[in-house]
Design an enzyme around this catalytic site. Sequence first.
Site, PDB file in Angstrom:
ATOM      1  N   GLN A 185      14.184  59.499  18.907  1.00  0.00           N
ATOM      2  CA  GLN A 185      14.457  60.663  18.041  1.00  0.00           C
ATOM      3  C   GLN A 185      15.258  61.743  18.774  1.00  0.00           C
ATOM      4  O   GLN A 185      15.843  62.615  18.144  1.00  0.00           O
ATOM      5  CB  GLN A 185      13.154  61.251  17.490  1.00  0.00           C
ATOM      6  CG  GLN A 185      12.455  60.324  16.495  1.00  0.00           C
ATOM      7  CD  GLN A 185      11.204  60.949  15.936  1.00  0.00           C
ATOM      8  OE1 GLN A 185      10.151  60.864  16.556  1.00  0.00           O
ATOM      9  NE2 GLN A 185      11.300  61.594  14.798  1.00  0.00           N
ATOM     10  N   CYS A 235       8.383  63.394   8.908  1.00  0.00           N
ATOM     11  CA  CYS A 235       9.133  62.885  10.054  1.00  0.00           C
ATOM     12  C   CYS A 235      10.143  63.955  10.475  1.00  0.00           C
ATOM     13  O   CYS A 235      10.862  64.493   9.623  1.00  0.00           O
ATOM     14  CB  CYS A 235       9.854  61.592   9.674  1.00  0.00           C
ATOM     15  SG  CYS A 235      10.776  60.872  11.041  1.00  0.00           S
ATOM     16  N   LEU A 236      10.178  64.238  11.773  1.00  0.00           N
ATOM     17  CA  LEU A 236      11.098  65.265  12.253  1.00  0.00           C
ATOM     18  C   LEU A 236      12.552  64.835  12.066  1.00  0.00           C
ATOM     19  O   LEU A 236      13.444  65.678  12.056  1.00  0.00           O
ATOM     20  CB  LEU A 236      10.810  65.582  13.732  1.00  0.00           C
ATOM     21  CG  LEU A 236       9.400  66.153  14.003  1.00  0.00           C
ATOM     22  CD1 LEU A 236       9.156  66.318  15.495  1.00  0.00           C
ATOM     23  CD2 LEU A 236       9.195  67.477  13.274  1.00  0.00           C
ATOM     24  N   HIS A 287       3.344  55.228  13.139  1.00  0.00           N
ATOM     25  CA  HIS A 287       4.599  55.893  12.770  1.00  0.00           C
ATOM     26  C   HIS A 287       5.544  55.920  13.983  1.00  0.00           C
ATOM     27  O   HIS A 287       6.735  55.611  13.863  1.00  0.00           O
ATOM     28  CB  HIS A 287       4.274  57.315  12.289  1.00  0.00           C
ATOM     29  CG  HIS A 287       5.445  58.161  11.923  1.00  0.00           C
ATOM     30  ND1 HIS A 287       5.673  58.624  10.643  1.00  0.00           N
ATOM     31  CD2 HIS A 287       6.463  58.675  12.670  1.00  0.00           C
ATOM     32  CE1 HIS A 287       6.774  59.353  10.630  1.00  0.00           C
ATOM     33  NE2 HIS A 287       7.269  59.402  11.853  1.00  0.00           N
ATOM     34  N   GLU A 288       4.999  56.277  15.152  1.00  0.00           N
ATOM     35  CA  GLU A 288       5.854  56.399  16.353  1.00  0.00           C
ATOM     36  C   GLU A 288       6.278  55.028  16.873  1.00  0.00           C
ATOM     37  O   GLU A 288       7.428  54.862  17.309  1.00  0.00           O
ATOM     38  CB  GLU A 288       5.123  57.194  17.450  1.00  0.00           C
ATOM     39  CG  GLU A 288       4.691  58.606  17.067  1.00  0.00           C
ATOM     40  CD  GLU A 288       5.796  59.476  16.499  1.00  0.00           C
ATOM     41  OE1 GLU A 288       6.975  59.209  16.781  1.00  0.00           O
ATOM     42  OE2 GLU A 288       5.488  60.417  15.739  1.00  0.00           O
ATOM     43  N   HIS A 324       9.150  53.869  15.022  1.00  0.00           N
ATOM     44  CA  HIS A 324      10.411  54.456  15.511  1.00  0.00           C
ATOM     45  C   HIS A 324      10.995  53.609  16.649  1.00  0.00           C
ATOM     46  O   HIS A 324      12.213  53.418  16.721  1.00  0.00           O
ATOM     47  CB  HIS A 324      10.180  55.873  16.049  1.00  0.00           C
ATOM     48  CG  HIS A 324      10.272  56.964  15.010  1.00  0.00           C
ATOM     49  ND1 HIS A 324      11.392  57.157  14.237  1.00  0.00           N
ATOM     50  CD2 HIS A 324       9.391  57.935  14.648  1.00  0.00           C
ATOM     51  CE1 HIS A 324      11.188  58.204  13.436  1.00  0.00           C
ATOM     52  NE2 HIS A 324       9.987  58.690  13.654  1.00  0.00           N
ATOM     53  N   GLY A 374       3.981  64.313  16.896  1.00  0.00           N
ATOM     54  CA  GLY A 374       4.395  63.133  17.659  1.00  0.00           C
ATOM     55  C   GLY A 374       5.905  63.108  17.775  1.00  0.00           C
ATOM     56  O   GLY A 374       6.613  63.821  17.047  1.00  0.00           O
TER      57      GLY A 374
HETATM   58  O1  K1U Z   1       7.678  61.130  14.543  1.00  0.00           O
HETATM   59  C1  K1U Z   1       7.884  62.184  13.956  1.00  0.00           C
HETATM   60  O2  K1U Z   1       8.887  62.334  13.284  1.00  0.00           O
HETATM   61  C2  K1U Z   1       6.879  63.298  14.069  1.00  0.00           C
HETATM   62  C3  K1U Z   1       5.946  63.359  12.885  1.00  0.00           C
HETATM   63  C4  K1U Z   1       4.702  62.543  13.189  1.00  0.00           C
HETATM   64  C5  K1U Z   1       3.834  62.172  12.045  1.00  0.00           C
HETATM   65  C6  K1U Z   1       3.429  63.088  11.087  1.00  0.00           C
HETATM   66  C7  K1U Z   1       2.588  62.715  10.059  1.00  0.00           C
HETATM   67  C8  K1U Z   1       2.130  61.435   9.994  1.00  0.00           C
HETATM   68  C9  K1U Z   1       2.536  60.516  10.922  1.00  0.00           C
HETATM   69  C10 K1U Z   1       3.372  60.885  11.961  1.00  0.00           C
HETATM   70  C11 K1U Z   1       5.601  64.833  12.673  1.00  0.00           C
HETATM   71  O3  K1U Z   1       5.025  65.444  13.506  1.00  0.00           O
HETATM   72  S1  K1U Z   1       6.067  65.571  11.180  1.00  0.00           S
HETATM   73  C12 K1U Z   1       5.392  67.224  11.300  1.00  0.00           C
HETATM   74  C13 K1U Z   1       3.914  67.270  11.087  1.00  0.00           C
HETATM   75  O4  K1U Z   1       3.335  66.354  10.582  1.00  0.00           O
HETATM   76  C14 K1U Z   1       3.153  68.460  11.528  1.00  0.00           C
HETATM   77  C15 K1U Z   1       3.769  69.529  12.129  1.00  0.00           C
HETATM   78  C16 K1U Z   1       3.023  70.639  12.505  1.00  0.00           C
HETATM   79  C17 K1U Z   1       1.681  70.680  12.308  1.00  0.00           C
HETATM   80  C18 K1U Z   1       1.050  69.613  11.706  1.00  0.00           C
HETATM   81  C19 K1U Z   1       1.783  68.503  11.324  1.00  0.00           C
HETATM   82 ZN    ZN Z   2       9.122  60.178  12.524  1.00  0.00          ZN
END
Ligand code: K1U
Ligand code: ZN
Length: 216
Positions: free
Chosen positions: A94, A137-138, A179-180, A183, A89
């Site tokens: 971001q 979270c990225l 989560h989004e 943000h 997401g």
């Molecule tokens: O919003 C963000 O920072 C993105 C975040 C979203 C998220 C992850 C986990 C739970 C709730 C919301 C991410 O994508 S972090 C990376 C991640 O979870 C992932 C990356 C590659 C494959 C599988 C998962």
């Molecule tokens: Zn995030």
Amino acid sequence: MRTKDELQINGMAGNIRGRLWRCPDQPRVVRIDRVPATAYIATMALRDILILPDKRLRQVSDPVKKIDLGVRKLVEDMFETMYDAPGIGLAAIQVGTPKRVITMDLAKKEEPRNPQVFINPEIVWSSQEKATYEEGCLSIPEYFDDVERPVQVRVKYLDLEGKPHELVANGLFATCLQHEIDHLNGVLFVDHLSKLKRDRVLKKFSKAAKRAAAAV
Ligand code: K1U
Ligand code: ZN
């Protein structure tokens, strides 16, 4: 902004490829819209992801008033950036744009991509029942922790055509939407942790930012 590729904007809801027709007594292809071909060529870009403690991550994003070419380009770039990261997401803030826009793809590696866009999303109902999921979270790279949230949410939003929708999300879909949407309101997943944990993470990322600034 890092330039990655050139493409024709298509393949998503809101395809904006030019229309052509063939005139029976004029066997040449004539463009029927007045927009020059070059207007349909966009530069798709990987955008830089803001990292904690960047203050812009605390900004409340503005609703999208009109889904114009700028919003479509933002969405294209968000998908490019999200897939590259990789993430499941991404919220527009971001990548430094304070608009209420979310991209998401919860497809597993072996499944075909399932890009989803949520414009001006609003949670209209949350379940009493809660679930815990280990979130990342990225904008807070390489830090993961358990967060408890409602297991089910009802969300209303607009698609890329501006059409209103309402859906009920469960499990990871519900977690990711919350989560989004957090943000978009300047809230980070670490805000749901204990003060001790949150302060520890903030301190670690503030120190790293200071070290990086001193190194240039
Ligand atoms: O919003 C963000 O920072 C993105 C975040 C979203 C998220 C992850 C986990 C739970 C709730 C919301 C991410 O994508 S972090 C990376 C991640 O979870 C992932 C990356 C590659 C494959 C599988 C998962
Ligand atoms: Zn995030």
